[in-house]
Write a protein that holds these residues in place. Structure first.
Motif, PDB file in Angstrom:
ATOM      1  N   LEU A 377       7.561  -0.212  -1.799  1.00 43.55           N
ATOM      2  CA  LEU A 377       6.537  -1.132  -1.320  1.00 43.55           C
ATOM      3  C   LEU A 377       6.823  -2.565  -1.753  1.00 43.55           C
ATOM      4  CD1 LEU A 377       3.387   1.023  -2.180  1.00 43.55           C
ATOM      5  CD2 LEU A 377       4.624   0.886   0.005  1.00 43.55           C
ATOM      6  N   PRO A 378       6.648  -3.523  -0.830  1.00 49.70           N
ATOM      7  CA  PRO A 378       6.771  -4.945  -1.204  1.00 49.70           C
ATOM      8  C   PRO A 378       5.543  -5.369  -2.000  1.00 49.70           C
ATOM      9  CG  PRO A 378       6.090  -4.734   1.082  1.00 49.70           C
ATOM     10  CD  PRO A 378       6.352  -3.345   0.601  1.00 49.70           C
ATOM     11  N   LEU A 379       5.724  -6.370  -2.844  1.00 51.31           N
ATOM     12  CA  LEU A 379       4.652  -6.799  -3.749  1.00 51.31           C
ATOM     13  C   LEU A 379       3.840  -7.939  -3.141  1.00 51.31           C
ATOM     14  CD1 LEU A 379       6.637  -6.622  -7.105  1.00 51.31           C
ATOM     15  CD2 LEU A 379       5.019  -4.958  -6.172  1.00 51.31           C
ATOM     16  N   HIS A 380       3.135  -7.643  -2.065  1.00 56.86           N
ATOM     17  CA  HIS A 380       2.259  -8.641  -1.452  1.00 56.86           C
ATOM     18  C   HIS A 380       1.027  -8.864  -2.324  1.00 56.86           C
ATOM     19  CE1 HIS A 380       4.551  -8.952   2.208  1.00 56.86           C
ATOM     20  NE2 HIS A 380       4.475  -7.643   2.424  1.00 56.86           N
ATOM     21  N   VAL A 381       0.481 -10.065  -2.259  1.00 55.01           N
ATOM     22  CA  VAL A 381      -0.719 -10.384  -3.044  1.00 55.01           C
ATOM     23  C   VAL A 381      -1.983 -10.301  -2.189  1.00 55.01           C
ATOM     24  CG1 VAL A 381       0.525 -11.809  -4.692  1.00 55.01           C
ATOM     25  CG2 VAL A 381      -0.422 -12.870  -2.626  1.00 55.01           C
ATOM     26  N   SER A 382      -1.822 -10.041  -0.910  1.00 52.87           N
ATOM     27  CA  SER A 382      -2.945  -9.940   0.013  1.00 52.87           C
ATOM     28  C   SER A 382      -2.926  -8.566   0.683  1.00 52.87           C
ATOM     29  CB  SER A 382      -2.862 -11.031   1.089  1.00 52.87           C
ATOM     30  OG  SER A 382      -3.654 -10.704   2.222  1.00 52.87           O
ATOM     31  N   TYR A 383      -4.061  -7.856   0.661  1.00 52.19           N
ATOM     32  CA  TYR A 383      -4.125  -6.546   1.305  1.00 52.19           C
ATOM     33  C   TYR A 383      -3.954  -6.663   2.804  1.00 52.19           C
ATOM     34  CZ  TYR A 383      -5.741  -2.111   3.150  1.00 52.19           C
ATOM     35  OH  TYR A 383      -5.817  -0.930   3.846  1.00 52.19           O
ATOM     36  N   GLU A 384      -4.499  -7.713   3.408  1.00 52.70           N
ATOM     37  CA  GLU A 384      -4.388  -7.882   4.853  1.00 52.70           C
ATOM     38  C   GLU A 384      -2.914  -7.978   5.268  1.00 52.70           C
ATOM     39  OE1 GLU A 384      -6.543  -9.442   2.930  1.00 52.70           O
ATOM     40  OE2 GLU A 384      -8.326  -8.404   3.711  1.00 52.70           O
ATOM     41  N   VAL A 385      -2.117  -8.727   4.498  1.00 52.17           N
ATOM     42  CA  VAL A 385      -0.686  -8.842   4.800  1.00 52.17           C
ATOM     43  C   VAL A 385       0.003  -7.496   4.583  1.00 52.17           C
ATOM     44  CG1 VAL A 385       1.479  -9.946   4.161  1.00 52.17           C
ATOM     45  CG2 VAL A 385      -0.630 -11.297   4.243  1.00 52.17           C
ATOM     46  N   PHE A 386      -0.327  -6.825   3.473  1.00 54.62           N
ATOM     47  CA  PHE A 386       0.249  -5.514   3.157  1.00 54.62           C
ATOM     48  C   PHE A 386      -0.001  -4.540   4.312  1.00 54.62           C
ATOM     49  CE2 PHE A 386      -0.048  -1.196   1.572  1.00 54.62           C
ATOM     50  CZ  PHE A 386       1.013  -1.079   0.696  1.00 54.62           C
ATOM     51  N   LYS A 387      -1.240  -4.485   4.772  1.00 55.89           N
ATOM     52  CA  LYS A 387      -1.623  -3.560   5.842  1.00 55.89           C
ATOM     53  C   LYS A 387      -0.911  -3.903   7.152  1.00 55.89           C
ATOM     54  CE  LYS A 387      -5.787  -1.543   7.983  1.00 55.89           C
ATOM     55  NZ  LYS A 387      -5.409  -1.679   9.383  1.00 55.89           N
ATOM     56  N   ASP A 388      -0.867  -5.169   7.480  1.00 60.09           N
ATOM     57  CA  ASP A 388      -0.235  -5.604   8.724  1.00 60.09           C
ATOM     58  C   ASP A 388       1.250  -5.243   8.742  1.00 60.09           C
ATOM     59  OD1 ASP A 388      -0.225  -7.250  11.259  1.00 60.09           O
ATOM     60  OD2 ASP A 388       1.230  -8.381  10.056  1.00 60.09           O
ATOM     61  N   LYS A 389       1.947  -5.475   7.632  1.00 63.51           N
ATOM     62  CA  LYS A 389       3.389  -5.206   7.577  1.00 63.51           C
ATOM     63  C   LYS A 389       3.664  -3.707   7.559  1.00 63.51           C
ATOM     64  CE  LYS A 389       4.126  -9.570   7.610  1.00 63.51           C
ATOM     65  NZ  LYS A 389       4.496 -10.178   8.918  1.00 63.51           N
ATOM     66  N   PHE A 390       2.775  -2.945   6.920  1.00 63.84           N
ATOM     67  CA  PHE A 390       2.965  -1.490   6.899  1.00 63.84           C
ATOM     68  C   PHE A 390       2.756  -0.923   8.301  1.00 63.84           C
ATOM     69  CE2 PHE A 390       3.006   1.741   3.334  1.00 63.84           C
ATOM     70  CZ  PHE A 390       3.514   2.764   4.124  1.00 63.84           C
ATOM     71  N   ASP A 391       1.735  -1.415   8.993  1.00 67.03           N
ATOM     72  CA  ASP A 391       1.492  -0.958  10.363  1.00 67.03           C
ATOM     73  C   ASP A 391       2.690  -1.250  11.263  1.00 67.03           C
ATOM     74  OD1 ASP A 391      -1.016   0.062   9.828  1.00 67.03           O
ATOM     75  OD2 ASP A 391      -2.108  -1.692  10.568  1.00 67.03           O
ATOM     76  N   PHE A 392       3.279  -2.431  11.088  1.00 67.57           N
ATOM     77  CA  PHE A 392       4.458  -2.792  11.886  1.00 67.57           C
ATOM     78  C   PHE A 392       5.607  -1.834  11.596  1.00 67.57           C
ATOM     79  CE2 PHE A 392       8.501  -4.887  12.614  1.00 67.57           C
ATOM     80  CZ  PHE A 392       8.338  -5.428  13.884  1.00 67.57           C
ATOM     81  N   ALA A 393       5.822  -1.526  10.321  1.00 68.00           N
ATOM     82  CA  ALA A 393       6.914  -0.626   9.940  1.00 68.00           C
ATOM     83  C   ALA A 393       6.706   0.763  10.539  1.00 68.00           C
ATOM     84  CB  ALA A 393       7.013  -0.542   8.419  1.00 68.00           C
ATOM     85  N   LEU A 394       5.468   1.260  10.513  1.00 71.51           N
ATOM     86  CA  LEU A 394       5.177   2.572  11.080  1.00 71.51           C
ATOM     87  C   LEU A 394       5.436   2.601  12.587  1.00 71.51           C
ATOM     88  CD1 LEU A 394       1.878   3.955   9.479  1.00 71.51           C
ATOM     89  CD2 LEU A 394       4.229   4.673   9.058  1.00 71.51           C
TER      90      LEU A 394
END
Length: 403
Positions: A377-394
């Protein structure tokens, strides 16, 4: 009046003896995982059989691999995928590609012309091409290999088929008939209330009844149930004995059919559909989290992302239910369900820090190594960014963030 159909296999004395042995051995249910681990312990891990697979034609590649002269189910399977353009993907198969291949193979078999009926409760279909090319045998062999080599279970066969696998007997119902035209005709027979109605509803079926060997005079309305059961038994069981026997031969691979017959209660959930109960909590417990030493700056950043990871699992469950959790599991391991044999190694969560893997700054997307069942997992400081990037990867799993 119920009529039980029995496929000829062995003498009646041997059959009764086998049933007695099965009953005594299955008196105490043995977990299927324990049985499959015993079978898998005999696999020779230092030697491999290679399967070269294109994701757009998985079953064709599987058939080539299983029919290769050098193929031996006792050896480890090594899978190498090519993308649709034919370029080789990176990585040697240490587990993930094999699980992905076996998962896709099970899905392809379930959708094939070899089976018919309801989506999650299928019976054998009579496909002359599949018989000629011995696909039924290879389907049985693929299922056996999947179970022992760490892939998913078939999970789509009807209770009727499973009963036939266990002891050759079954009591199919009218609903097992997949042909809609025949089904309607049989329903009319079953709904007859007088001999006249029965004769009238039987008339469109005369040629079928002659071919099935059950054309006979109707003497009373009591003959109705026997006639219906004869039709159903012929359509679902006797008509497809050839495919069924070849499938059983394939399922004998690695001793799987023998274990099914000894422990039917243990194997039935693997062959007959049960709704997935995968939850966010189960996913969280399935993955071990590998943190940096306590008190370090890395640890502080990681602990924040652990919260994001767990929130993401919860949001996935609430927004889309188990389906998205299955996608996350497949992203990390190559398997959309937990294999009956379990995962080896245990799935894990790691973290990508600046300066690692040539990253000068925080990487944007999560990465997965399906060979070792690890998601990074990348160490994002914002959950919104974390969620958006994970959704893209999926949404871009194949060829993205996977090795």
């Amino acid at each position: 009046l119920a009529l039980v159909s029995t496929l000829p296999d062995e003498s009646s004395d041997d059959e009764e003896l086998n049933k007695a042995i099965i009953a005594s051995m299955d008196a105490e249910k043995v977990p299927s995982q324990e049985i499959l681990l015993e079978l898998s312990s005999k696999i020779i891990t230092k030697r491999q059989c290679r399967f070269n697979i294109n994701r757009s034609a998985v079953w064709e590649g599987a058939m080539r691999g299983f029919q290769r002269v050098s193929y031996d189910p006792n050896l480890m399977i090594s899978v190498k995928f090519s993308d649709d353009m034919g370029r080789n993907e990176e990585g040697i198969d240490l587990g993930g590609p094999r699980r992905e291949f076996l998962t896709t193979a099970m899905e392809t078999i379930a959708r094939s012309a070899m089976f018919e009926g309801k989506e999650n409760s299928k019976n054998f279909a009579l496909d002359s091409t599949a018989l000629r090319e011995d696909r039924y045998y290879n389907a049985g062999r693929a299922i056996a290999v999947s179970l022992v080599h760490g892939g998913p279970p078939p999970n789509f066969l009807s209770p009727t088929v499973f009963s036939l696998l266990v002891d050759g007997s079954a009591n199919p119902a009218v609903g097992d008939i997949a042909d809609p035209e025949l089904l309607e005709k049989v329903k009319k027979v079953s709904e007859s209330t007088t001999v006249e109605e029965l004769e009238e509803s039987k008339a469109p079926l005369l040629e079928y009844l002659a071919n099935a060997g059950c054309l006979r005079p109707v003497q009373s309305i009591r003959d109705r149930e026997l006639l219906v059961q004869d039709i159903v038994t012929f359509q679902v069981v006797h008509r497809v004995q050839g495919p069924f026997q070849r499938f059983c031969e394939g399922l004998k691979t690695l001793g799987v059919l023998e274990k099914i017959r000894r422990h039917p209660d243990s194997f039935k959930p693997l062959f007959c559909y049960e709704a997935s109960l995968l939850t966010a909590d189960q996913m969280d417990n399935l993955f071990s989290i590998r943190l940096s030493p306590e008190g370090s700056n890395k640890r502080t950043a990681e602990e924040m992302v652990v919260i994001f990871w767990r929130d993401y699992l919860q949001d996935a469950e609430e927004e889309e239910g188990p389906s998205k959790l299955h996608k996350i599991l497949a992203f990390a391991t190559g398997a959309s369900v937990v294999p009956p044999i379990g995962f080896s190694p245990t799935p894990s969560v790691e973290f990508i820090h600046k300066g690692e893997d040539d990253y000068a700054s925080t990487p944007l997307f999560p990465m997965a190594n399906t060979c070792v069942n690890c998601i990074r997992l990348p160490l994002h400081v914002s959950y919104e960014v974390f969620k958006d990037k994970f959704d893209f990867a999926l949404g871009n799993t194949h060829g993205f963030g996977r090795s």
